[in-house]
Write a protein that holds these residues in place. Structure first.
Motif, PDB file in Angstrom:
ATOM      1  N   PRO A  35       0.808  -1.226  -0.086  1.00  0.00           N
ATOM      2  CA  PRO A  35      -0.091   0.021   0.072  1.00  0.00           C
ATOM      3  C   PRO A  35       0.801   1.373  -0.043  1.00  0.00           C
ATOM      4  CG  PRO A  35      -1.118  -1.487   1.547  1.00  0.00           C
ATOM      5  CD  PRO A  35       0.496  -2.315   1.159  1.00  0.00           C
ATOM      6  N   ARG A  36       2.133   1.361   0.547  1.00  0.00           N
ATOM      7  CA  ARG A  36       2.787   2.451   0.712  1.00  0.00           C
ATOM      8  C   ARG A  36       3.409   3.021  -0.796  1.00  0.00           C
ATOM      9  NH1 ARG A  36       6.029   3.392   6.131  1.00  0.00           N
ATOM     10  NH2 ARG A  36       5.957   5.416   5.542  1.00  0.00           N
ATOM     11  N   THR A  37       3.592   1.863  -1.470  1.00  0.00           N
ATOM     12  CA  THR A  37       4.272   1.866  -2.943  1.00  0.00           C
ATOM     13  C   THR A  37       3.222   2.534  -3.703  1.00  0.00           C
ATOM     14  OG1 THR A  37       5.795   0.172  -2.454  1.00  0.00           O
ATOM     15  CG2 THR A  37       5.174   0.835  -4.847  1.00  0.00           C
ATOM     16  N   GLN A  38       1.768   2.026  -3.511  1.00  0.00           N
ATOM     17  CA  GLN A  38       0.696   2.545  -4.526  1.00  0.00           C
ATOM     18  C   GLN A  38       0.441   3.876  -3.858  1.00  0.00           C
ATOM     19  OE1 GLN A  38      -2.757  -0.382  -4.487  1.00  0.00           O
ATOM     20  NE2 GLN A  38      -1.548  -1.506  -3.391  1.00  0.00           N
ATOM     21  N   ALA A  39       0.499   4.419  -2.541  1.00  0.00           N
ATOM     22  CA  ALA A  39       0.269   5.606  -2.218  1.00  0.00           C
ATOM     23  C   ALA A  39       1.333   6.554  -2.807  1.00  0.00           C
ATOM     24  CB  ALA A  39       0.081   5.853  -0.729  1.00  0.00           C
ATOM     25  N   ALA A  40       2.409   6.269  -2.737  1.00  0.00           N
ATOM     26  CA  ALA A  40       3.814   6.899  -3.286  1.00  0.00           C
ATOM     27  C   ALA A  40       3.337   7.117  -4.798  1.00  0.00           C
ATOM     28  CB  ALA A  40       5.033   6.354  -2.944  1.00  0.00           C
ATOM     29  N   THR A  41       3.064   6.365  -5.544  1.00  0.00           N
ATOM     30  CA  THR A  41       2.963   6.338  -6.896  1.00  0.00           C
ATOM     31  C   THR A  41       1.831   7.262  -7.345  1.00  0.00           C
ATOM     32  OG1 THR A  41       3.509   3.912  -7.382  1.00  0.00           O
ATOM     33  CG2 THR A  41       2.299   5.054  -9.230  1.00  0.00           C
ATOM     34  N   MET A  42       0.709   7.402  -6.480  1.00  0.00           N
ATOM     35  CA  MET A  42      -0.371   8.098  -6.644  1.00  0.00           C
ATOM     36  C   MET A  42      -0.144   9.498  -6.195  1.00  0.00           C
ATOM     37  SD  MET A  42      -3.140   6.392  -7.924  1.00  0.00           S
ATOM     38  CE  MET A  42      -4.383   7.717  -7.921  1.00  0.00           C
ATOM     39  N   MET A  43       0.870   9.866  -5.477  1.00  0.00           N
ATOM     40  CA  MET A  43       1.195  11.129  -4.949  1.00  0.00           C
ATOM     41  C   MET A  43       2.255  11.801  -5.865  1.00  0.00           C
ATOM     42  SD  MET A  43       1.267  13.817  -3.188  1.00  0.00           S
ATOM     43  CE  MET A  43       0.014  13.353  -1.649  1.00  0.00           C
ATOM     44  N   LEU A  44       3.104  10.973  -6.544  1.00  0.00           N
ATOM     45  CA  LEU A  44       4.120  11.326  -7.626  1.00  0.00           C
ATOM     46  C   LEU A  44       3.238  11.519  -8.915  1.00  0.00           C
ATOM     47  CD1 LEU A  44       6.835   8.765  -7.300  1.00  0.00           C
ATOM     48  CD2 LEU A  44       6.964  11.312  -6.851  1.00  0.00           C
ATOM     49  N   GLU A  45       2.019  10.861  -9.267  1.00  0.00           N
ATOM     50  CA  GLU A  45       1.144  11.283 -10.641  1.00  0.00           C
ATOM     51  C   GLU A  45       0.510  12.506  -9.872  1.00  0.00           C
ATOM     52  OE1 GLU A  45      -1.598   8.007 -11.033  1.00  0.00           O
ATOM     53  OE2 GLU A  45       0.047   6.696 -11.599  1.00  0.00           O
ATOM     54  N   HIS A  46       0.200  13.033  -8.823  1.00  0.00           N
ATOM     55  CA  HIS A  46      -0.485  14.022  -8.465  1.00  0.00           C
ATOM     56  C   HIS A  46       0.557  15.139  -8.528  1.00  0.00           C
ATOM     57  CE1 HIS A  46      -2.595  17.361  -6.176  1.00  0.00           C
ATOM     58  NE2 HIS A  46      -1.349  17.352  -5.457  1.00  0.00           N
ATOM     59  N   LEU A  47       1.819  15.095  -8.349  1.00  0.00           N
ATOM     60  CA  LEU A  47       2.852  15.972  -8.296  1.00  0.00           C
ATOM     61  C   LEU A  47       3.141  16.638  -9.996  1.00  0.00           C
ATOM     62  CD1 LEU A  47       5.566  14.745  -5.525  1.00  0.00           C
ATOM     63  CD2 LEU A  47       3.867  16.845  -5.560  1.00  0.00           C
ATOM     64  N   ALA A  48       2.639  15.706 -10.669  1.00  0.00           N
ATOM     65  CA  ALA A  48       3.001  15.821 -12.199  1.00  0.00           C
ATOM     66  C   ALA A  48       2.164  16.817 -12.465  1.00  0.00           C
ATOM     67  CB  ALA A  48       2.909  14.567 -12.977  1.00  0.00           C
ATOM     68  N   SER A  49       0.769  16.953 -11.970  1.00  0.00           N
ATOM     69  CA  SER A  49      -0.071  17.929 -12.177  1.00  0.00           C
ATOM     70  C   SER A  49       0.483  19.347 -11.570  1.00  0.00           C
ATOM     71  CB  SER A  49      -1.624  17.636 -11.434  1.00  0.00           C
ATOM     72  OG  SER A  49      -1.308  17.994 -10.137  1.00  0.00           O
ATOM     73  N   HIS A  50       1.395  19.317 -10.812  1.00  0.00           N
ATOM     74  CA  HIS A  50       2.058  20.786 -10.530  1.00  0.00           C
ATOM     75  C   HIS A  50       3.181  20.953 -11.314  1.00  0.00           C
ATOM     76  CE1 HIS A  50      -0.501  21.330  -6.782  1.00  0.00           C
ATOM     77  NE2 HIS A  50      -0.042  20.360  -6.457  1.00  0.00           N
ATOM     78  N   GLY A  51       3.612  19.990 -12.365  1.00  0.00           N
ATOM     79  CA  GLY A  51       4.701  20.209 -13.132  1.00  0.00           C
ATOM     80  C   GLY A  51       5.717  19.740 -12.512  1.00  0.00           C
ATOM     81  N   ILE A  52       5.985  19.036 -11.381  1.00  0.00           N
ATOM     82  CA  ILE A  52       6.993  18.348 -10.867  1.00  0.00           C
ATOM     83  C   ILE A  52       7.344  17.033 -11.277  1.00  0.00           C
ATOM     84  CG2 ILE A  52       8.078  17.664  -8.912  1.00  0.00           C
ATOM     85  CD1 ILE A  52       6.092  19.756  -7.357  1.00  0.00           C
ATOM     86  N   THR A  53       8.694  16.933 -12.059  1.00  0.00           N
ATOM     87  CA  THR A  53       8.939  15.441 -12.432  1.00  0.00           C
ATOM     88  C   THR A  53       9.634  14.893 -11.335  1.00  0.00           C
ATOM     89  OG1 THR A  53      10.368  16.597 -13.770  1.00  0.00           O
ATOM     90  CG2 THR A  53       8.400  15.888 -15.043  1.00  0.00           C
ATOM     91  N   GLN A  54       9.753  13.444 -11.586  1.00  0.00           N
ATOM     92  CA  GLN A  54      10.799  12.677 -10.525  1.00  0.00           C
ATOM     93  C   GLN A  54      11.516  11.991 -11.478  1.00  0.00           C
ATOM     94  OE1 GLN A  54      10.468  13.002  -7.181  1.00  0.00           O
ATOM     95  NE2 GLN A  54      12.365  11.906  -7.063  1.00  0.00           N
ATOM     96  N   SER A  55      13.077  12.394 -11.394  1.00  0.00           N
ATOM     97  CA  SER A  55      14.179  11.535 -11.983  1.00  0.00           C
ATOM     98  C   SER A  55      14.518  10.407 -10.969  1.00  0.00           C
ATOM     99  CB  SER A  55      14.965  12.434 -12.573  1.00  0.00           C
ATOM    100  OG  SER A  55      15.620  13.045 -11.354  1.00  0.00           O
ATOM    101  N   GLN A  56      14.118  10.561  -9.598  1.00  0.00           N
ATOM    102  CA  GLN A  56      14.583   9.573  -8.637  1.00  0.00           C
ATOM    103  C   GLN A  56      13.785   8.943  -8.186  1.00  0.00           C
ATOM    104  OE1 GLN A  56      16.335  12.699  -6.259  1.00  0.00           O
ATOM    105  NE2 GLN A  56      18.374  12.024  -6.511  1.00  0.00           N
ATOM    106  N   THR A  57      13.757   7.586  -7.816  1.00  0.00           N
ATOM    107  CA  THR A  57      12.858   6.852  -7.094  1.00  0.00           C
ATOM    108  C   THR A  57      12.084   7.574  -5.612  1.00  0.00           C
ATOM    109  OG1 THR A  57      14.240   5.506  -5.898  1.00  0.00           O
ATOM    110  CG2 THR A  57      13.667   4.845  -7.929  1.00  0.00           C
ATOM    111  N   PRO A  58      10.823   7.431  -5.230  1.00  0.00           N
ATOM    112  CA  PRO A  58      10.549   7.925  -3.939  1.00  0.00           C
ATOM    113  C   PRO A  58      11.319   7.688  -2.822  1.00  0.00           C
ATOM    114  CG  PRO A  58       8.768   6.924  -5.270  1.00  0.00           C
ATOM    115  CD  PRO A  58       9.990   6.332  -6.101  1.00  0.00           C
ATOM    116  N   LYS A  59      11.855   6.391  -2.892  1.00  0.00           N
ATOM    117  CA  LYS A  59      12.843   5.946  -1.732  1.00  0.00           C
ATOM    118  C   LYS A  59      14.127   6.965  -1.644  1.00  0.00           C
ATOM    119  CE  LYS A  59      15.254   1.961   0.227  1.00  0.00           C
ATOM    120  NZ  LYS A  59      15.773   0.655  -0.216  1.00  0.00           N
ATOM    121  N   GLU A  60      14.638   6.884  -2.820  1.00  0.00           N
ATOM    122  CA  GLU A  60      15.905   7.969  -2.659  1.00  0.00           C
ATOM    123  C   GLU A  60      15.583   9.256  -2.446  1.00  0.00           C
ATOM    124  OE1 GLU A  60      16.901   7.801  -6.568  1.00  0.00           O
ATOM    125  OE2 GLU A  60      18.416   6.034  -6.407  1.00  0.00           O
ATOM    126  N   VAL A  61      14.534   9.939  -2.627  1.00  0.00           N
ATOM    127  CA  VAL A  61      14.097  11.342  -2.491  1.00  0.00           C
ATOM    128  C   VAL A  61      13.857  11.343  -0.976  1.00  0.00           C
ATOM    129  CG1 VAL A  61      12.463  13.188  -2.612  1.00  0.00           C
ATOM    130  CG2 VAL A  61      13.293  11.897  -4.729  1.00  0.00           C
TER     131      VAL A  61
END
Length: 68
Positions: A35-61
């Motif tokens: 579930p934490r991986t699914q939640a992080a994926t959803m949050m990264l998709e939301h951040l894309a709506s703000h124009g934020i792209t992620q070049s690193q994995t959520p764990k690294e950040v």
């Protein structure tokens, strides 16, 4: 990016730092993966709506932000 906060003893919430959007880990189905991986994926998709792209994995950040 986003912040992680505890909500009670067993719940975790991911909170967008740019708006009031929240994703609760407990809302995801464990049969579809962690579930934490699914939640992080959803949050990264939301951040894309703000124009934020992620070049690193959520764990690294997250690991980097904890050590600052």
């Amino acid at each position: 990016m986003y912040r992680i906060r505890a909500e009670g003893k067993k719940s975790v919430v991911l909170v967008c730092t740019r708006c009031a959007h929240e994703v609760r880990v407990k809302d995801f189905d464990p049969s579809k993966g962690h579930p934490r991986t699914q939640a992080a994926t959803m949050m990264l998709e939301h951040l894309a709506s703000h124009g934020i792209t992620q070049s690193q994995t959520p764990k690294e950040v997250l690991q980097r932000s904890w050590w600052k």
